[in-house]
Scaffold this active site. Structure first.
Site, PDB file in Angstrom:
ATOM      1  N   ARG A 101       0.860  -1.181   0.000  1.00 15.44           N
ATOM      2  CA  ARG A 101       0.000   0.000   0.000  1.00 15.44           C
ATOM      3  C   ARG A 101       0.894   1.227   0.000  1.00 15.44           C
ATOM      4  O   ARG A 101       2.109   1.115   0.094  1.00 15.44           O
ATOM      5  CB  ARG A 101      -1.041  -0.009   1.134  1.00 15.44           C
ATOM      6  N   GLY A 102       0.263   2.393  -0.123  1.00 14.90           N
ATOM      7  CA  GLY A 102       1.049   3.625  -0.256  1.00 14.90           C
ATOM      8  C   GLY A 102       1.137   3.956  -1.739  1.00 14.90           C
ATOM      9  O   GLY A 102       1.446   3.070  -2.560  1.00 14.90           O
ATOM     10  N   ALA A 103       0.876   5.232  -2.083  1.00 13.63           N
ATOM     11  CA  ALA A 103       0.706   5.602  -3.496  1.00 13.63           C
ATOM     12  C   ALA A 103       1.883   5.203  -4.404  1.00 13.63           C
ATOM     13  O   ALA A 103       1.684   4.479  -5.399  1.00 13.63           O
ATOM     14  CB  ALA A 103       0.412   7.101  -3.581  1.00 13.63           C
TER      15      ALA A 103
ATOM     16  N   ARG B   1      -7.307   0.133  -6.980  1.00 19.76           N
ATOM     17  CA  ARG B   1      -7.618   1.155  -5.970  1.00 19.76           C
ATOM     18  C   ARG B   1      -7.752   2.496  -6.706  1.00 19.76           C
ATOM     19  O   ARG B   1      -6.906   2.830  -7.532  1.00 19.76           O
ATOM     20  CB  ARG B   1      -6.520   1.237  -4.891  1.00 19.76           C
TER      21      ARG B   1
ATOM     22  N   GLN C  31      -1.870   2.194  10.117  1.00 21.00           N
ATOM     23  CA  GLN C  31      -0.588   2.319   9.396  1.00 21.00           C
ATOM     24  C   GLN C  31       0.461   3.024  10.260  1.00 21.00           C
ATOM     25  O   GLN C  31       1.653   2.718  10.176  1.00 21.00           O
ATOM     26  CB  GLN C  31      -0.782   3.129   8.091  1.00 21.00           C
TER      27      GLN C  31
ATOM     28  N   ASP D  53      -1.901  10.934  -1.784  1.00 20.52           N
ATOM     29  CA  ASP D  53      -2.315   9.914  -2.758  1.00 20.52           C
ATOM     30  C   ASP D  53      -2.627  10.530  -4.115  1.00 20.52           C
ATOM     31  O   ASP D  53      -2.497   9.876  -5.145  1.00 20.52           O
ATOM     32  CB  ASP D  53      -3.510   9.140  -2.228  1.00 20.52           C
TER      33      ASP D  53
HETATM   34  O1  MRU Z   1      -4.468   3.129   2.314  1.00 18.93           O
HETATM   35  P1  MRU Z   1      -2.992   3.351   2.188  1.00 18.93           P
HETATM   36  O2  MRU Z   1      -2.204   2.779   3.317  1.00 18.93           O
HETATM   37  O3  MRU Z   1      -2.485   2.939   0.830  1.00 18.93           O
HETATM   38  O4  MRU Z   1      -2.825   4.920   2.269  1.00 18.93           O
HETATM   39  C1  MRU Z   1      -1.547   5.465   2.151  1.00 18.93           C
HETATM   40  C2  MRU Z   1      -1.505   6.934   2.365  1.00 18.93           C
HETATM   41  O5  MRU Z   1      -2.514   7.585   2.548  1.00 18.93           O
HETATM   42  C3  MRU Z   1      -0.153   7.592   2.268  1.00 18.93           C
HETATM   43  O6  MRU Z   1      -0.082   8.703   3.104  1.00 18.93           O
HETATM   44  C4  MRU Z   1       0.087   8.049   0.826  1.00 18.93           C
HETATM   45  O7  MRU Z   1      -0.143   7.006  -0.072  1.00 18.93           O
HETATM   46  C5  MRU Z   1       1.453   8.571   0.635  1.00 18.93           C
HETATM   47  S1  MRU Z   1       2.634   7.265   0.670  1.00 18.93           S
HETATM   48  C6  MRU Z   1       4.147   7.887   0.281  1.00 18.93           C
END
Ligand code: MRU
Length: 343
Positions: free
Chosen positions: A44-46, A87, A193, A234
């Site tokens: 996960r994470g953008a 997603r 997270q 994101d």
């Molecule tokens: O649902 P997630 O864990 O994928 O959400 C991640 C976030 O909101 C992060 O802050 C975002 O993707 C930036 S990651 C460098």
């Protein structure tokens, strides 16, 4: 701390659903499996889901049986569309897939050559992301006071990127530059997270961290216990509105109320100039079970339902600056983000 590995046999992802209890890698061989891994948040994470989707598309390209190049490209596009739907909020996912599709379409190559070009491009996206994180770190660290408690939300670290981190990258760079940094990690309900991943990462690199309940942030700011907030993103709309993990908007409003600087750190791949404002950003809603249960145990009475928007939008007016790998962007965002992307 490597969330993504890629070898001859396919893709290996560190299962982030099991952290901090267990460090276990799972193997993925097909784009359908990679899509599920993204959906279910093994990764996960953008930026990390962008890199993973790019590798997923290469795994698909390697398996396509096509009658012609036209047929190959049509099949590749279908796989890409499917990966993109895993997603909806993080634009890096669509951005990475579209970048590979463009390479496949633009070059006058045989199918075999396209597949090897796609491999190179996926690796390039990954390498560029690590470089971008380091550059954001260098630029962003200058904004952090010499002695500071820095609050962050969700996980925008090495686990969420190609490596090093965006928001956590800024914090790491400030720490590595000798600043006296303590991190306050919002626990980040419902998926935790902050408590599970950010605390785990920071402990590994030796940066002092305390976990704080999400609802404590305003009170901590009012007591002068937070000198800066740094979060990831994101998707950043053309006007500078920022979609990030649910709870980010509340933090930004509280930061304004308490005169705490509120920074967003994100690579240019997270800036979506085709999306005009935050209102146009699709927000993912996840299964209510994530809220009704905690660590697989139901915490709410049976028969009660829950709301689970995974992201929110922070209006640009609450953001002190957006730290990209190219420059620290300040208002007017519409004009300055476009300049940063085109630089
Ligand atoms: O649902 P997630 O864990 O994928 O959400 C991640 C976030 O909101 C992060 O802050 C975002 O993707 C930036 S990651 C460098």
């Amino acid at each position: 701390m490597r969330p993504i590995l890629w070898d001859q046999k396919g893709l290996l992802l560190l299962d982030q659903r099991l952290l901090p209890w267990k460090e276990k890698y799972l193997r993925f061989k097909t784009p359908a499996q990679v899509k599920q891994a993204i959906k279910k948040m093994v990764v996960r994470g953008a930026p990390a889901i962008g890199i993973t989707a790019a590798i997923g598309l290469v795994l698909g390209a390697e398996r396509i049986k096509a009658r012609s190049k036209k047929d190959f490209l049509a099949k590749l596009k279908r796989i890409g569309e499917s990966l993109k739907s895993a997603r909806p909020t993080a634009v890096n996912l669509a951005w990475a897939v579209d970048r590979l599709i463009k390479v496949a379409q633009s070059e006058d190559l045989s199918v075999d050559d396209i597949v090897s070009r796609l491999r190179q491009e996926a690796l390039k996206i990954w390498e560029e992301d690590i470089e971008a994180n380091k550059a954001m770190g260098r630029l962003g660290a200058k904004l952090i006071p010499a002695k500071a408690s820095v609050l962050t939300h969700c996980n925008a670290g090495a686990l969420a990127t190609g490596g090093y981190g965006t928001a956590i990258g800024v914090i790491r760079a400030a720490f590595e530059a000798g600043k006296e940094i303590e991190v306050i990690a919002d626990e980040t309900r419902p998926w935790l997270q902050g408590a599970r991943l950010t605390a785990w990462e920071l402990k590994k690199v030796g940066i002092p961290v305390k976990i704080s309940p999400d609802g404590a942030a305003g009170s901590l700011m009012a007591q002068g216990k937070v000198q800066a907030i740094v979060v990831g993103a994101d998707r950043i709309a053309a006007n500078g509105d920022v979609a990030n993990k649910i709870g980010t908007y509340s933090l930004a409003v509280l930061a304004r109320e308490n005169q705490v600087p509120f920074y967003v750190a994100a690579p240019c791949s997270t800036i979506d100039l085709a999306t005009s404002t935050g209102k146009d950003i699709p927000i993912e809603w996840r299964d209510e079970k994530e809220v009704l249960c905690c660590v697989k145990k139901r915490i709410a009475p049976r028969g009660v339902s829950a709301l689970n928007p995974a992201f929110d939008v922070t209006p640009n007016s609450y953001i002190s600056a957006i730290i990209t790998e190219r420059q620290v962007v300040k208002a007017p965002y519409e004009e300055n983000l476009a300049k940063a992307v085109e630089a």
